[in-house]
Design a protein around this motif. Structure first.
Motif, PDB file in Angstrom:
ATOM      1  N   LEU A  55      41.329 -29.693 -25.831  1.00  0.00           N
ATOM      2  CA  LEU A  55      42.109 -29.091 -24.752  1.00  0.00           C
ATOM      3  C   LEU A  55      42.309 -27.589 -24.903  1.00  0.00           C
ATOM      4  CD1 LEU A  55      44.920 -31.777 -24.278  1.00  0.00           C
ATOM      5  CD2 LEU A  55      42.783 -31.546 -23.033  1.00  0.00           C
ATOM      6  N   LYS A  56      42.299 -27.096 -26.125  1.00  0.00           N
ATOM      7  CA  LYS A  56      42.522 -25.676 -26.347  1.00  0.00           C
ATOM      8  C   LYS A  56      41.365 -24.864 -25.746  1.00  0.00           C
ATOM      9  CE  LYS A  56      43.250 -22.295 -30.052  1.00  0.00           C
ATOM     10  NZ  LYS A  56      43.298 -22.092 -31.526  1.00  0.00           N
ATOM     11  N   GLY A  57      41.684 -23.995 -24.808  1.00  0.00           N
ATOM     12  CA  GLY A  57      40.672 -23.134 -24.207  1.00  0.00           C
ATOM     13  C   GLY A  57      39.864 -23.757 -23.093  1.00  0.00           C
ATOM     14  N   ASP A  58      40.100 -25.036 -22.769  1.00  0.00           N
ATOM     15  CA  ASP A  58      39.286 -25.714 -21.754  1.00  0.00           C
ATOM     16  C   ASP A  58      39.951 -25.570 -20.386  1.00  0.00           C
ATOM     17  OD1 ASP A  58      37.771 -27.366 -20.131  1.00  0.00           O
ATOM     18  OD2 ASP A  58      37.493 -28.884 -21.672  1.00  0.00           O
ATOM     19  N   HIS A  59      39.567 -24.524 -19.676  1.00  0.00           N
ATOM     20  CA  HIS A  59      40.227 -24.245 -18.400  1.00  0.00           C
ATOM     21  C   HIS A  59      39.872 -25.254 -17.323  1.00  0.00           C
ATOM     22  CE1 HIS A  59      36.461 -22.379 -16.994  1.00  0.00           C
ATOM     23  NE2 HIS A  59      36.410 -21.753 -18.147  1.00  0.00           N
ATOM     24  N   TYR A  60      38.773 -26.025 -17.497  1.00  0.00           N
ATOM     25  CA  TYR A  60      38.489 -27.118 -16.564  1.00  0.00           C
ATOM     26  C   TYR A  60      39.636 -28.132 -16.586  1.00  0.00           C
ATOM     27  CZ  TYR A  60      33.485 -25.774 -16.258  1.00  0.00           C
ATOM     28  OH  TYR A  60      32.300 -25.125 -16.047  1.00  0.00           O
ATOM     29  N   LYS A  61      40.017 -28.536 -17.795  1.00  0.00           N
ATOM     30  CA  LYS A  61      41.094 -29.516 -17.929  1.00  0.00           C
ATOM     31  C   LYS A  61      42.432 -28.911 -17.489  1.00  0.00           C
ATOM     32  CE  LYS A  61      39.025 -32.239 -21.713  1.00  0.00           C
ATOM     33  NZ  LYS A  61      37.824 -31.450 -22.019  1.00  0.00           N
ATOM     34  N   ASN A 303      45.276 -15.730  -9.951  1.00  0.00           N
ATOM     35  CA  ASN A 303      46.698 -15.994 -10.056  1.00  0.00           C
ATOM     36  C   ASN A 303      47.336 -14.919 -10.927  1.00  0.00           C
ATOM     37  OD1 ASN A 303      49.284 -17.026 -10.888  1.00  0.00           O
ATOM     38  ND2 ASN A 303      48.609 -19.073 -10.274  1.00  0.00           N
ATOM     39  N   GLN A 304      47.940 -13.938 -10.314  1.00  0.00           N
ATOM     40  CA  GLN A 304      48.524 -12.825 -11.055  1.00  0.00           C
ATOM     41  C   GLN A 304      49.695 -13.267 -11.929  1.00  0.00           C
ATOM     42  OE1 GLN A 304      47.331  -9.477 -11.113  1.00  0.00           O
ATOM     43  NE2 GLN A 304      45.610 -10.657 -10.288  1.00  0.00           N
ATOM     44  N   ARG A 305      50.412 -14.276 -11.510  1.00  0.00           N
ATOM     45  CA  ARG A 305      51.532 -14.773 -12.302  1.00  0.00           C
ATOM     46  C   ARG A 305      51.046 -15.303 -13.654  1.00  0.00           C
ATOM     47  NH1 ARG A 305      52.789 -19.937 -12.743  1.00  0.00           N
ATOM     48  NH2 ARG A 305      51.663 -20.449 -10.828  1.00  0.00           N
ATOM     49  N   LEU A 306      49.993 -16.140 -13.623  1.00  0.00           N
ATOM     50  CA  LEU A 306      49.473 -16.678 -14.878  1.00  0.00           C
ATOM     51  C   LEU A 306      48.706 -15.630 -15.666  1.00  0.00           C
ATOM     52  CD1 LEU A 306      48.316 -20.293 -13.898  1.00  0.00           C
ATOM     53  CD2 LEU A 306      50.315 -19.605 -15.229  1.00  0.00           C
ATOM     54  N   LEU A 307      48.062 -14.688 -14.973  1.00  0.00           N
ATOM     55  CA  LEU A 307      47.367 -13.616 -15.676  1.00  0.00           C
ATOM     56  C   LEU A 307      48.346 -12.813 -16.520  1.00  0.00           C
ATOM     57  CD1 LEU A 307      44.755 -11.960 -16.148  1.00  0.00           C
ATOM     58  CD2 LEU A 307      45.394 -10.600 -14.144  1.00  0.00           C
ATOM     59  N   LYS A 308      49.522 -12.525 -15.970  1.00  0.00           N
ATOM     60  CA  LYS A 308      50.517 -11.746 -16.696  1.00  0.00           C
ATOM     61  C   LYS A 308      51.171 -12.549 -17.815  1.00  0.00           C
ATOM     62  CE  LYS A 308      51.669  -8.671 -12.820  1.00  0.00           C
ATOM     63  NZ  LYS A 308      52.727  -8.257 -11.857  1.00  0.00           N
ATOM     64  N   SER A 309      51.383 -13.838 -17.585  1.00  0.00           N
ATOM     65  CA  SER A 309      52.120 -14.629 -18.566  1.00  0.00           C
ATOM     66  C   SER A 309      51.235 -15.242 -19.643  1.00  0.00           C
ATOM     67  CB  SER A 309      52.905 -15.744 -17.866  1.00  0.00           C
ATOM     68  OG  SER A 309      52.024 -16.632 -17.191  1.00  0.00           O
ATOM     69  N   ILE A 310      49.966 -15.522 -19.315  1.00  0.00           N
ATOM     70  CA  ILE A 310      49.082 -16.199 -20.273  1.00  0.00           C
ATOM     71  C   ILE A 310      47.872 -15.346 -20.617  1.00  0.00           C
ATOM     72  CG2 ILE A 310      47.726 -18.276 -20.730  1.00  0.00           C
ATOM     73  CD1 ILE A 310      49.425 -19.717 -18.629  1.00  0.00           C
ATOM     74  N   GLY A 311      47.265 -14.724 -19.601  1.00  0.00           N
ATOM     75  CA  GLY A 311      46.080 -13.913 -19.817  1.00  0.00           C
ATOM     76  C   GLY A 311      44.925 -14.337 -18.941  1.00  0.00           C
ATOM     77  N   ALA A 312      43.760 -13.750 -19.215  1.00  0.00           N
ATOM     78  CA  ALA A 312      42.556 -14.043 -18.423  1.00  0.00           C
ATOM     79  C   ALA A 312      41.923 -15.359 -18.880  1.00  0.00           C
ATOM     80  CB  ALA A 312      41.559 -12.906 -18.577  1.00  0.00           C
ATOM     81  N   ASP A 313      41.020 -15.878 -18.040  1.00  0.00           N
ATOM     82  CA  ASP A 313      40.213 -17.053 -18.374  1.00  0.00           C
ATOM     83  C   ASP A 313      41.073 -18.277 -18.664  1.00  0.00           C
ATOM     84  OD1 ASP A 313      37.901 -15.416 -18.192  1.00  0.00           O
ATOM     85  OD2 ASP A 313      38.163 -14.797 -20.280  1.00  0.00           O
ATOM     86  N   THR A 409      25.720 -25.404 -21.967  1.00  0.00           N
ATOM     87  CA  THR A 409      27.092 -25.901 -21.798  1.00  0.00           C
ATOM     88  C   THR A 409      28.016 -24.888 -21.136  1.00  0.00           C
ATOM     89  OG1 THR A 409      27.789 -25.165 -23.997  1.00  0.00           O
ATOM     90  CG2 THR A 409      26.909 -27.409 -23.798  1.00  0.00           C
ATOM     91  N   ASP A 410      27.837 -23.582 -21.410  1.00  0.00           N
ATOM     92  CA  ASP A 410      28.752 -22.550 -20.914  1.00  0.00           C
ATOM     93  C   ASP A 410      30.202 -22.914 -21.250  1.00  0.00           C
ATOM     94  OD1 ASP A 410      29.517 -20.175 -19.660  1.00  0.00           O
ATOM     95  OD2 ASP A 410      29.734 -21.126 -17.698  1.00  0.00           O
ATOM     96  N   SER A 411      30.422 -23.474 -22.421  1.00  0.00           N
ATOM     97  CA  SER A 411      31.705 -24.076 -22.744  1.00  0.00           C
ATOM     98  C   SER A 411      32.318 -23.467 -23.994  1.00  0.00           C
ATOM     99  CB  SER A 411      31.525 -25.578 -22.949  1.00  0.00           C
ATOM    100  OG  SER A 411      32.729 -26.185 -23.362  1.00  0.00           O
ATOM    101  N   ARG A 412      33.640 -23.597 -24.097  1.00  0.00           N
ATOM    102  CA  ARG A 412      34.372 -23.221 -25.299  1.00  0.00           C
ATOM    103  C   ARG A 412      34.648 -24.420 -26.196  1.00  0.00           C
ATOM    104  NH1 ARG A 412      35.599 -19.958 -21.183  1.00  0.00           N
ATOM    105  NH2 ARG A 412      36.037 -17.760 -21.588  1.00  0.00           N
ATOM    106  N   SER A 413      34.247 -25.599 -25.772  1.00  0.00           N
ATOM    107  CA  SER A 413      34.587 -26.835 -26.472  1.00  0.00           C
ATOM    108  C   SER A 413      33.415 -27.358 -27.299  1.00  0.00           C
ATOM    109  CB  SER A 413      35.012 -27.906 -25.470  1.00  0.00           C
ATOM    110  OG  SER A 413      35.165 -29.150 -26.108  1.00  0.00           O
TER     111      SER A 413
END
Length: 465
Positions: A55-61, A303-313, A409-413
């Motif tokens: 789950l860590k880094g998996d923006h699909y999930k 989503n600028q709210r999540l970009l500011k609070s969490i970051g990109a990607d 894969t283009d994946s982080r997992s």
């Protein structure tokens, strides 16, 4: 009624079954574009929990969990790994007909031998069972890749990276080859928030200030040679679009000076700088026989709210509706006219551009090698059954499917590699269906050879790994 996810999953004819089981299934994997952590590969990391590796880094999930109404604390927030996993398990049944449903259960089967469906009911048992497996010797990062017969992984790396972990991995003498990929986007998007910080990093590395366009090119070429010394053979660019601009008379030094002074840049200056820099980089790639990848069409960080609070990607990107054809043609044509066009892979994110990219790839082959200009595999939002089938069908009709270099894969997992299996099953089913309908001859050795080429041999020959 077929059993869900049995050995003939997605294979709808006897020919498809034979093509997959006799020719595709056992082929090794060359994963020439992913976002895996070089540090985790070099250190042969053991993951503590299934949450950490899955789950860590998996923006699909993450996107699916948000769509299911899961609070952010259970996605990227402070909740513990068990609670995050349970919330993902609660979400999985709601992903039916989304590729996540297939990928999730393929990964549970292939890595852990778990055939149970993941849900709130089975979450605790699967959490414990997968964690026990992850603690065993064969479930390190390299062990997970070995299970999937991965030969090569090409990570995605900034020009300022020191590639220390690539050196560490090479010195370990493992059979898995890990190579860096040169990703200079931060230096192309001159009006981006990251341009000046990364320019400062680059100045520190080369030991001198960068005040002119030629100085920037020299510094980037210095890093290209550094990457080449570490085995790099590919460059990658993730841009919204390319621009059909004539930058020959543009004062690029003045644009760079304005950026360094934090003065506003107009759209014409931004486009001219990007295309001039990309053109010069393209010539450097050609000189070194690298492969140039162009990932075009993402509208990022909406989503600028999540970009500011969490970051990109973090799962807030979308398909963009950019004009692609003219800028791409101008860029490729300029390099081809100078006989400086490198091996190139084109990826589109908007499915409306499928035929545009398929036909664009066919414009610039020059007889030096089969499929010099590739239309890459269905990317990101398109790397699901419908997207893959459309890409394969368009490529078949407008190019040479038999010369295609296949899936990535283009994946982080580290658990994402059954996506290669998913692609291979879809490919075999398409060819098998053509045989069943009399559209291709029932010549299994010939078709099986084509399948082996697409799954493995074409990429091995294309990149000369």
């Amino acid at each position: 009624m077929k059993t869900f996810l049995d050995e003939n999953f997605l294979l709808e004819s006897p020919t498809a079954e034979r093509l997959y089981h006799e020719y595709a299934r056992e082929q090794p994997i060359i994963d020439y574009h992913n976002h895996l952590s070089p540090q985790e590969i070099a250190e042969d990391k053991h993951f503590s929990t299934i949450t950490e590796v899955w789950l860590k880094g998996d923006h699909y999930k993450w996107r699916a969990m948000r769509a299911n109404g899961i609070p952010e604390t259970f996605i990227t927030g402070a909740a513990d790994d068990r609670k995050k996993f349970v919330k993902w398990a609660e979400t999985v049944p709601y992903t039916l007909r989304n590729p996540l449903y297939h990928w999730t259960h393929l990964e549970l089967q292939r890595y852990f031998g778990i055939n149970d469906l993941l849900s709130a009911t089975t979450a605790e048992a699967i959490y414990e069972r997968t964690n026990i497996a992850l603690a065993s010797p064969g479930f390190t990062t390299n062990g997970l890749l070995t299970q999937m017969k991965v030969e090569v992984v090409c990570t995605t790396d900034h020009p300022t990276d020191d590639l220390a972990y690539h050196r560490l991995h090479a010195e370990a003498g493992r059979s898995l080859k890990m190579l860096p990929t040169f990703r200079p986007d931060k230096f192309l998007v001159i009006d981006g928030a990251d341009f000046l910080p990364f320019l400062g990093k680059l100045e520190t590395i080369i030991g001198t200030s960068i005040n002119t366009f030629d100085q920037l090119l020299a510094a980037l070429e210095n890093r290209i040679d550094y990457f080449a010394a570490h085995g790099c053979q590919l460059a990658d660019h993730g841009l919204g679009q390319l621009y059909p601009v004539d930058f020959g008379t543009v004062k690029l030094d003045d644009i760079l000076a304005k950026a360094k002074n934090k003065s506003p840049l107009n759209s014409e200056e931004v486009a001219a700088f990007q295309m001039a820099a990309l053109h010069e980089l393209g010539k450097m790639y050609h000189q070194r026989n690298w492969t140039m990848q162009l990932h075009l069409g993402a509208l990022r960080d909406n989503n600028q709210r999540l970009l500011k609070s969490i970051g990109a990607d973090v799962g807030c990107d979308s398909i963009g509706d950019f004009d692609q054809a003219r800028g791409l043609a101008a860029f490729l044509n300029r390099l081809d006219r100078e006989d400086k066009l490198a091996k190139t892979i084109l990826y589109n994110l908007n499915p409306r551009d499928n035929e545009v990219f398929a036909t664009m790839a066919g414009n610039y082959n020059d007889g030096t090698l089969p499929g010099k200009i590739q239309w890459g595999s269905a990317w990101w939002f398109l790397d699901q059954k419908d997207g893959m089938e459309k890409q394969l069908n368009a490529l078949s009709q407008l190019g040479l499917l038999s010369r295609f270099i296949g899936m990535l894969t283009d994946s982080r997992s580290f658990l994402s590699f059954p996506r290669h299996e998913y692609f291979r099953r879809i490919l075999c089913n398409l060819l098998g269906d053509d045989v069943q309908r009399g559209m291709l001859p029932n010549d299994l050795p010939w078709l099986g050879g084509v399948v082996e080429d697409i799954c493995y041999r074409n990429a091995k020959q294309f990149f000369d790994f």
